[in-house]
Design a protein around this motif. Structure first.
Motif, PDB file in Angstrom:
ATOM      1  N   PHE A  26       4.393  -6.851  -1.740  1.00  0.00           N
ATOM      2  CA  PHE A  26       3.949  -5.864  -0.756  1.00  0.00           C
ATOM      3  C   PHE A  26       2.460  -6.051  -0.448  1.00  0.00           C
ATOM      4  N   LEU A  27       1.653  -6.240  -1.479  1.00  0.00           N
ATOM      5  CA  LEU A  27       0.211  -6.398  -1.276  1.00  0.00           C
ATOM      6  C   LEU A  27      -0.112  -7.683  -0.520  1.00  0.00           C
ATOM      7  N   LEU A  28       0.683  -8.717  -0.723  1.00  0.00           N
ATOM      8  CA  LEU A  28       0.491  -9.958   0.029  1.00  0.00           C
ATOM      9  C   LEU A  28       0.829  -9.727   1.508  1.00  0.00           C
ATOM     10  N   GLU A  29       1.902  -8.992   1.749  1.00  0.00           N
ATOM     11  CA  GLU A  29       2.247  -8.643   3.134  1.00  0.00           C
ATOM     12  C   GLU A  29       1.131  -7.802   3.757  1.00  0.00           C
ATOM     13  N   LYS A  30       0.608  -6.867   2.994  1.00  0.00           N
ATOM     14  CA  LYS A  30      -0.498  -6.040   3.469  1.00  0.00           C
ATOM     15  C   LYS A  30      -1.702  -6.913   3.817  1.00  0.00           C
ATOM     16  N   GLN A  31      -1.986  -7.882   2.969  1.00  0.00           N
ATOM     17  CA  GLN A  31      -3.105  -8.792   3.230  1.00  0.00           C
ATOM     18  C   GLN A  31      -2.912  -9.539   4.549  1.00  0.00           C
ATOM     19  N   ASN A  32      -1.700  -9.966   4.804  1.00  0.00           N
ATOM     20  CA  ASN A  32      -1.409 -10.656   6.068  1.00  0.00           C
ATOM     21  C   ASN A  32      -1.645  -9.747   7.269  1.00  0.00           C
ATOM     22  N   HIS A  33      -1.325  -8.485   7.128  1.00  0.00           N
ATOM     23  CA  HIS A  33      -1.546  -7.525   8.222  1.00  0.00           C
ATOM     24  C   HIS A  33      -3.037  -7.195   8.365  1.00  0.00           C
ATOM     25  N   ILE A  34      -3.774  -7.263   7.279  1.00  0.00           N
ATOM     26  CA  ILE A  34      -5.235  -7.100   7.366  1.00  0.00           C
ATOM     27  C   ILE A  34      -5.805  -8.251   8.190  1.00  0.00           C
ATOM     28  N   LEU A  35      -5.335  -9.451   7.901  1.00  0.00           N
ATOM     29  CA  LEU A  35      -5.808 -10.623   8.644  1.00  0.00           C
ATOM     30  C   LEU A  35      -5.527 -10.496  10.139  1.00  0.00           C
ATOM     31  N   LYS A  36      -4.398  -9.906  10.469  1.00  0.00           N
ATOM     32  CA  LYS A  36      -4.001  -9.757  11.879  1.00  0.00           C
ATOM     33  C   LYS A  36      -4.584  -8.504  12.528  1.00  0.00           C
ATOM     34  N   ASP A  37      -5.359  -7.743  11.778  1.00  0.00           N
ATOM     35  CA  ASP A  37      -5.893  -6.466  12.272  1.00  0.00           C
ATOM     36  C   ASP A  37      -4.780  -5.531  12.760  1.00  0.00           C
ATOM     37  N   ASP A  38      -3.681  -5.532  12.055  1.00  0.00           N
ATOM     38  CA  ASP A  38      -2.526  -4.710  12.428  1.00  0.00           C
ATOM     39  C   ASP A  38      -2.684  -3.313  11.814  1.00  0.00           C
ATOM     40  N   LEU A  39      -3.517  -2.510  12.450  1.00  0.00           N
ATOM     41  CA  LEU A  39      -3.838  -1.189  11.903  1.00  0.00           C
ATOM     42  C   LEU A  39      -2.634  -0.249  11.891  1.00  0.00           C
ATOM     43  N   THR A  40      -1.747  -0.405  12.848  1.00  0.00           N
ATOM     44  CA  THR A  40      -0.551   0.446  12.884  1.00  0.00           C
ATOM     45  C   THR A  40       0.301   0.198  11.648  1.00  0.00           C
ATOM     46  N   TRP A  41       0.541  -1.075  11.337  1.00  0.00           N
ATOM     47  CA  TRP A  41       1.337  -1.392  10.151  1.00  0.00           C
ATOM     48  C   TRP A  41       0.632  -0.879   8.908  1.00  0.00           C
ATOM     49  N   LEU A  42      -0.675  -1.112   8.830  1.00  0.00           N
ATOM     50  CA  LEU A  42      -1.433  -0.694   7.647  1.00  0.00           C
ATOM     51  C   LEU A  42      -1.370   0.818   7.450  1.00  0.00           C
ATOM     52  N   GLU A  43      -1.484   1.541   8.543  1.00  0.00           N
ATOM     53  CA  GLU A  43      -1.403   3.002   8.448  1.00  0.00           C
ATOM     54  C   GLU A  43      -0.018   3.444   8.004  1.00  0.00           C
ATOM     55  N   ASN A  44       1.016   2.844   8.589  1.00  0.00           N
ATOM     56  CA  ASN A  44       2.389   3.203   8.218  1.00  0.00           C
ATOM     57  C   ASN A  44       2.722   2.804   6.783  1.00  0.00           C
ATOM     58  N   ALA A  45       2.060   1.780   6.274  1.00  0.00           N
ATOM     59  CA  ALA A  45       2.345   1.273   4.929  1.00  0.00           C
ATOM     60  C   ALA A  45       1.720   2.123   3.824  1.00  0.00           C
ATOM     61  N   LEU A  46       0.862   3.055   4.191  1.00  0.00           N
ATOM     62  CA  LEU A  46       0.223   3.891   3.173  1.00  0.00           C
ATOM     63  C   LEU A  46       1.241   4.650   2.331  1.00  0.00           C
ATOM     64  N   VAL A  47       2.292   5.126   2.959  1.00  0.00           N
ATOM     65  CA  VAL A  47       3.335   5.867   2.228  1.00  0.00           C
ATOM     66  C   VAL A  47       4.022   4.936   1.232  1.00  0.00           C
ATOM     67  N   ASP A  48       4.315   3.708   1.679  1.00  0.00           N
ATOM     68  CA  ASP A  48       4.950   2.738   0.780  1.00  0.00           C
ATOM     69  C   ASP A  48       4.035   2.401  -0.395  1.00  0.00           C
ATOM     70  N   GLU A  49       2.760   2.229  -0.094  1.00  0.00           N
ATOM     71  CA  GLU A  49       1.806   1.890  -1.148  1.00  0.00           C
ATOM     72  C   GLU A  49       1.701   3.038  -2.161  1.00  0.00           C
ATOM     73  N   GLN A  50       1.665   4.260  -1.673  1.00  0.00           N
ATOM     74  CA  GLN A  50       1.621   5.409  -2.583  1.00  0.00           C
ATOM     75  C   GLN A  50       2.880   5.468  -3.439  1.00  0.00           C
ATOM     76  N   SER A  51       4.006   5.108  -2.848  1.00  0.00           N
ATOM     77  CA  SER A  51       5.266   5.088  -3.592  1.00  0.00           C
ATOM     78  C   SER A  51       5.215   4.052  -4.715  1.00  0.00           C
ATOM     79  N   TYR A  52       4.681   2.870  -4.422  1.00  0.00           N
ATOM     80  CA  TYR A  52       4.528   1.844  -5.459  1.00  0.00           C
ATOM     81  C   TYR A  52       3.615   2.338  -6.584  1.00  0.00           C
TER      82      TYR A  52
END
Length: 128
Positions: A26-52
């Motif tokens: 998950f964190l590797l996927e998050k890193q890829n979205h950071i590289l792409k400046d995909d703020l929508t994905w990053l914002e939506n992923a906060l719930v998943d990250e909190q769950s982990y």
């Protein structure tokens, strides 16, 4: 340590490791979205990250309780090999190595991700 205790610990460590491996993915996927400046994905992923994080905390509480229950409270994984029945040492070493690998991977991913975010913030600051 009894064979039954060794089996319980190894089964638990397998679940524990599976969680940390999924977290690393998950964190590797998050890193890829950071590289792409995909703020929508990053914002939506906060719930998943909190769950982990919550599941990791829960598993850690279970690990502490299990180790206390079987009489190895406070014993580090590195020092546990000698406690296992000989036939279970390879399985225990495998689980220990999986955990060490996952933790190292998570640390590397987090360091890189933090560095990426800091660099992106510096660039944005200069542009403003």
């Amino acid at each position: 340590m009894t064979v039954q205790t060794a089996e319980v610990i190894i089964r638990f460590l397998d679940q524990y490791n599976t969680h940390f491996e999924k977290l690393a993915d998950f964190l590797l996927e998050k890193q890829n979205h950071i590289l792409k400046d995909d703020l929508t994905w990053l914002e939506n992923a906060l719930v998943d990250e909190q769950s982990y994080i919550m599941k990791g905390n829960s598993l850690e509480d279970k690990r502490l309780a299990l180790f206390e229950q079987v009489g190895i409270k406070g014993v580090k994984l590195a020092d546990m090999t000698e406690l296992f029945p000989e036939d279970y040492v390879p399985a225990f070493k495998l689980q220990s190595q999986r955990l060490n690998n996952s933790i190292a991977k998570i640390k590397r991913i987090n360091e890189i991700s933090n560095d990426l975010v800091e660099r992106k913030i510096k660039v944005q600051s200069k542009l403003l």
